[in-house]
Design a protein around this motif. Structure first.
Motif, PDB file in Angstrom:
ATOM      1  N   ASP A 159     -63.309 -22.811  71.040  1.00  0.00           N
ATOM      2  CA  ASP A 159     -63.274 -24.023  71.870  1.00  0.00           C
ATOM      3  C   ASP A 159     -64.068 -25.164  71.232  1.00  0.00           C
ATOM      4  OD1 ASP A 159     -61.851 -22.423  73.567  1.00  0.00           O
ATOM      5  OD2 ASP A 159     -62.996 -22.952  75.358  1.00  0.00           O
ATOM      6  N   TYR A 164     -61.975 -24.941  84.132  1.00  0.00           N
ATOM      7  CA  TYR A 164     -60.554 -25.082  83.811  1.00  0.00           C
ATOM      8  C   TYR A 164     -60.208 -24.475  82.449  1.00  0.00           C
ATOM      9  CZ  TYR A 164     -58.700 -28.003  87.591  1.00  0.00           C
ATOM     10  OH  TYR A 164     -58.226 -28.460  88.797  1.00  0.00           O
ATOM     11  N   LEU A 208     -57.235 -27.241  74.752  1.00  0.00           N
ATOM     12  CA  LEU A 208     -56.221 -26.541  75.514  1.00  0.00           C
ATOM     13  C   LEU A 208     -55.706 -25.362  74.694  1.00  0.00           C
ATOM     14  CD1 LEU A 208     -54.710 -26.958  78.266  1.00  0.00           C
ATOM     15  CD2 LEU A 208     -52.849 -27.946  76.912  1.00  0.00           C
ATOM     16  N   LEU A 247     -57.404 -31.690  73.713  1.00  0.00           N
ATOM     17  CA  LEU A 247     -56.824 -32.247  74.928  1.00  0.00           C
ATOM     18  C   LEU A 247     -57.440 -33.621  75.142  1.00  0.00           C
ATOM     19  CD1 LEU A 247     -54.922 -31.760  77.321  1.00  0.00           C
ATOM     20  CD2 LEU A 247     -56.850 -30.758  78.558  1.00  0.00           C
ATOM     21  N   THR A 303     -60.979 -25.865  79.658  1.00  0.00           N
ATOM     22  CA  THR A 303     -60.572 -27.000  78.832  1.00  0.00           C
ATOM     23  C   THR A 303     -61.690 -27.522  77.933  1.00  0.00           C
ATOM     24  OG1 THR A 303     -60.957 -28.372  80.800  1.00  0.00           O
ATOM     25  CG2 THR A 303     -58.676 -27.826  80.268  1.00  0.00           C
TER      26      THR A 303
END
Length: 312
Positions: free
Chosen positions: A152, A106, A21, A40, A108
């Protein structure tokens, strides 16, 4: 200075890799601003073995094509990460696949967790330098997006919050376990989105000096203040800065805010409101990030939406 850490040498398929996140730094990270990302744990992925009667093609999806590209890079000497690709291919033949609950579209870390899992299971060297890991993981994730910053998958791999500062250094950091009299939460829009068109729109807007001066520059300053307040657990300063970010994004980032959520976004800026909202990543869908100073009241006010508390 580059940070050092010890990775987990255990490579069994039971290891779970969390999603990621981006709490602060959306868009302005492109302009050299700081960014703060966290694992997350609400979503995760792990290696699994397909049952004999199941369709491997459906479960493995792009994995065989990815493996072929990695093999090509390895043959030409372009692969940055030392991977045991022979074993990867063999295990794909035996039914290995990546099972993930991380929502796609998303922002994520659905592909980030996969890249982290690949390096965790098939990596032949336990790299300790974050800068090197970031480059390796960026190349692995680039297969899925054309390009990648590597942040990420790095968050998914290290499973720790990371702060990216304007100098480009990555710093592991500790997030507050609680915020005094406040709750940091997510709103699930239920809508997947594509990041690239939104980023291109932002870059086009940056060609306008007015947008740069009145939209981007103050946003960079507020973002720095918000990160400092959040890490210090200063709720008062955090609310002030997030409210400022919310106003700027409502004014200058219109296409990133879904029309059906604009009403609650504006209500959050009204005097006496119990919450403020900001973009979470690229916007245009996915999650919206919010800060509430009265969680019970915010839940009642936003009862028609799916709210997910992160830190309270």
């Amino acid at each position: 200075m580059d940070q050092m850490f010890v990775t987990n040498p255990h490579k069994e398929e039971a290891i779970r890799y969390p999603g990621k996140l981006l709490l602060f730094g959306e868009y302005i990270i492109i302009k050299g601003g700081s960014a703060l990302a966290m694992p997350l744990d609400l979503y995760s992925g792990q290696w699994r073995w397909a049952a004999p009667e199941t369709s491997r093609e459906e479960l493995q999806q792009q994995l065989p094509l990815w493996a072929a590209q990695l093999m090509q890079w390895q043959r030409t000497g372009d692969l940055l990460a030392p991977l045991d690709l022979q074993r990867f291919n063999e295990e794909l033949e035996q039914g290995l696949y990546f099972q993930s609950s991380i929502p796609r579209g998303y922002g994520t870390g659905s592909s980030g967790a996969l890249c982290a899992a690949l390096l965790g299971r098939f990596g032949q060297k336990h790299e300790k330098q974050l800068a090197v890991l970031k480059q390796q993981l960026a190349q692995l994730e680039g297969f899925f997006h054309g390009s990648s910053s590597g942040i990420d998958p790095l968050v998914c791999y290290t499973q720790q919050p990371l702060l990216l500062v304007p100098s480009g250094d990555l710093q592991p950091c500790r997030l507050p376990e609680a915020l005094p009299a406040a709750t940091l939460f997510l709103i699930d829009t239920g809508i997947a989105r594509q990041t690239e068109p939104l980023v291109q729109h932002f870059l086009q807007c940056c060609q306008d000096p007015t947008f740069e001066q009145h939209g981007v520059a103050p946003l960079i300053l507020l973002n720095e203040q918000a990160i400092a307040a959040f890490l210090a657990g200063d709720t008062t300063a955090l609310l002030e800065t997030i409210t400022g970010i919310s106003r700027l994004q409502l004014q200058y980032f219109g296409p990133m805010i879904l029309e059906e959520f604009r009403g609650i976004w504006e209500r959050g800026l009204e005097e006496g409101s119990t919450y403020s909202l900001k973009l979470c990543g690229a916007g245009g869908g996915g999650f919206i990030l919010g800060l509430s100073t009265d969680w019970d009241a915010t839940q009642r006010e936003l009862s028609q939406y799916q709210l997910i508390p992160i830190i309270n």
